[in-house]
Design a protein around this motif. Structure first.
Motif, PDB file in Angstrom:
ATOM      1  N   GLU A   1      -0.700  -0.281  16.387  1.00 33.09           N
ATOM      2  CA  GLU A   1      -0.289   0.219  15.066  1.00 33.09           C
ATOM      3  C   GLU A   1      -0.915   1.587  14.803  1.00 33.09           C
TER       4      GLU A   1
ATOM      5  N   ILE B   1       0.894   5.315  14.089  1.00 35.99           N
ATOM      6  CA  ILE B   1       0.610   6.212  12.960  1.00 35.99           C
ATOM      7  C   ILE B   1       0.153   7.581  13.470  1.00 35.99           C
TER       8      ILE B   1
ATOM      9  N   SER C   1       2.828   9.757  14.525  1.00 34.96           N
ATOM     10  CA  SER C   1       3.676  10.180  13.415  1.00 34.96           C
ATOM     11  C   SER C   1       3.054  11.355  12.657  1.00 34.96           C
TER      12      SER C   1
ATOM     13  N   ALA D   1       3.633   9.377   4.224  1.00 34.45           N
ATOM     14  CA  ALA D   1       4.363   8.158   3.846  1.00 34.45           C
ATOM     15  C   ALA D   1       5.859   8.407   3.805  1.00 34.45           C
TER      16      ALA D   1
ATOM     17  N   ILE E   1       7.029   8.551   7.414  1.00 31.23           N
ATOM     18  CA  ILE E   1       6.930   7.267   8.115  1.00 31.23           C
ATOM     19  C   ILE E   1       7.844   6.215   7.484  1.00 31.23           C
ATOM     20  N   GLY E   2       8.109   6.378   6.179  1.00 26.66           N
ATOM     21  CA  GLY E   2       9.004   5.447   5.501  1.00 26.66           C
ATOM     22  C   GLY E   2       8.312   4.209   4.983  1.00 26.66           C
ATOM     23  N   LYS E   3       7.067   4.366   4.533  1.00 20.27           N
ATOM     24  CA  LYS E   3       6.331   3.237   3.960  1.00 20.27           C
ATOM     25  C   LYS E   3       5.687   3.678   2.651  1.00 20.27           C
ATOM     26  N   PRO E   4       5.275   2.707   1.807  1.00 21.14           N
ATOM     27  CA  PRO E   4       4.682   3.050   0.513  1.00 21.14           C
ATOM     28  C   PRO E   4       3.440   3.939   0.655  1.00 21.14           C
TER      29      PRO E   4
ATOM     30  N   GLU F   1       0.044   2.109   0.887  1.00 16.55           N
ATOM     31  CA  GLU F   1      -0.199   1.487   2.193  1.00 16.55           C
ATOM     32  C   GLU F   1      -0.625   2.516   3.223  1.00 16.55           C
ATOM     33  N   ILE F   2       0.111   3.619   3.284  1.00 17.09           N
ATOM     34  CA  ILE F   2      -0.199   4.660   4.261  1.00 17.09           C
ATOM     35  C   ILE F   2      -1.552   5.308   3.961  1.00 17.09           C
TER      36      ILE F   2
ATOM     37  N   ARG G   1      -4.216   3.136   5.353  1.00 17.90           N
ATOM     38  CA  ARG G   1      -4.263   3.155   6.812  1.00 17.90           C
ATOM     39  C   ARG G   1      -4.850   4.478   7.325  1.00 17.90           C
TER      40      ARG G   1
END
Length: 381
Positions: free
Chosen positions: A39, A43, A46, A58, A61-64, A67-68, A71
């Motif tokens: 994972e 990231i 990306s 975010a 990457i297409g995530k909230p 969350e990003i 991470r």
């Protein structure tokens, strides 16, 4: 077939700084799988070497964002991503393998990483390190080894570098720290390397170093010089680091020392001059020189000097009990460090034969002066 994420990661790292070449043994992939989870590798690949806020990452990457952001911070704490804080703004970017991923992982991964990296360096990476050393790091001569009239640029004064730093952080020498895990270090003090500005803040935030004022930093520098350590700073006018190491422990110095002409590979404006009439043949300078630039003559027992191996550190000058040695400026136009870290790391990449370096592959660690290209000075030999 879609490329394995770790292969993609290796190829991305190969675009940065000294690169990250393949080996026959595959040790470079073993290192990446030790450092990154799958994972985390996704990231990392990306992201780019350009600093950006979590919201931008975010969106790509297409995530909230929340969350990003979490991470990215986790990866920064691990030393997998670089982090810069500017007030309330936090930005992240990728790290090169050196200076970067390797040094930042030693506290976390210890012996296994150091052993694998040693294998990697011996197989292929030593060539990359020696080739890129000149634009990466420069010799800062010991102040007491130079007569005041022989200073050729203000960028070679270690005390001045400390005085002008926005933030000074002292940390353990990654080279000796790694070798000490195996009892193979030189035994010299470890807390002797400095990080400045955004890099210094990164070290503080991750618990790898402590803030010091100029006075304490100067005392540490003097202690390092008396211990026989070579002072080296990043080859930029405002360096992100200044290290004190030795040929026995420093991977870069060791790689260069194994070549026939270290003087050609190291950025330095000085060479040693010897007054043979004063030399008493005590041999102190020969023992002090890690580059093996000095040997005692069989004819008269006095010190001979191989200028092809001298990197102008000045350690032999301060060691000589009869003052038979001095540092003098090299002939010709003096070398001037690069304007900033971004230009410095761009030159390291171009030195590997890559003429066009994309902005996304240029490491800056937050040190970027935005000087117009036509106003930048060349770094000469």
């Amino acid at each position: 077939m879609e490329m394995d994420v770790f292969q993609k990661l290796r190829r991305q790292l190969d675009n940065y700084a000294f690169g990250y070449p393949q080996t026959k043994s595959g040790v470079e992939m073993e290192i990446l799988k030790l450092m990154f989870t799958e994972e985390e590798a996704v990231i990392f690949t990306s992201m780019t070497a350009e600093l950006e806020e979590p919201a931008a990452a975010a969106a790509r990457i297409g995530k909230p964002v929340e969350e990003i952001a979490g991470r990215l911070e986790d990866m920064a704490v691990k030393g997998l991503l670089f982090r810069r804080r500017t007030g309330d703004v936090v930005e992240y970017c990728t790290n090169p393998y050196l200076h970067g991923l390797y040094e930042f992982q030693i506290p976390r991964l210890g012996k296994k990483l150091v052993k694998l990296t040693g294998q990697y360096i011996n197989e292929v990476y030593k060539h990359n390190m020696a080739q890129g050393m000149r634009p990466f790091i420069r010799t800062i001569p010991i102040e007491d080894s130079i007569e005041k009239e022989n200073y050729v640029t203000p960028y070679e004064d270690a005390r001045k570098i400390l005085q002008e730093a926005d933030l000074i952080v002292v940390t353990k020498c990654a080279c000796r720290q790694g070798l000490s895990l195996f009892g193979m270090d030189c035994g010299q003090p470890q807390e002797v390397c400095f990080m400045f500005g955004p890099m210094g803040q990164y070290y503080i935030d991750n618990g790898w170093g402590r803030k010091v004022e100029v006075e304490e930093a100067t005392r540490i520098l003097e202690m390092a010089n008396k211990s026989g350590l070579i002072t080296q700073a990043a080859t930029s006018k405002k360096p992100f680091d200044m290290c004190n190491c030795c040929v026995d422990c420093c991977g870069f110095l060791r790689a260069v020392s194994k070549t026939e002409n270290p003087a050609e590979l190291v950025f330095s404006n000085y060479l040693v001059a010897v007054d043979r009439d004063k030399c008493n043949g005590c041999g102190a300078c020969e023992k002090r020189c890690g580059m093996k630039a000095i040997s005692m003559s069989e004819a008269d027992g006095k010190a001979d000097l191989n200028l092809h191996r001298c990197i102008g550190c000045g350690l032999c000058v301060t060691t000589c009990p009869v003052k038979a040695r001095s540092l003098e400026p090299k002939k010709g136009k003096p070398g001037i460090p690069y304007e900033d870290t971004a230009e410095q790391f761009k030159q390291i990449v171009q030195g590997r034969g890559i003429k066009e370096v994309l902005p996304e592959n240029i490491i800056s660690f937050g040190f970027k002066s935005n000087v117009p290209e036509e106003n930048k000075l060349e770094t000469t030999k």
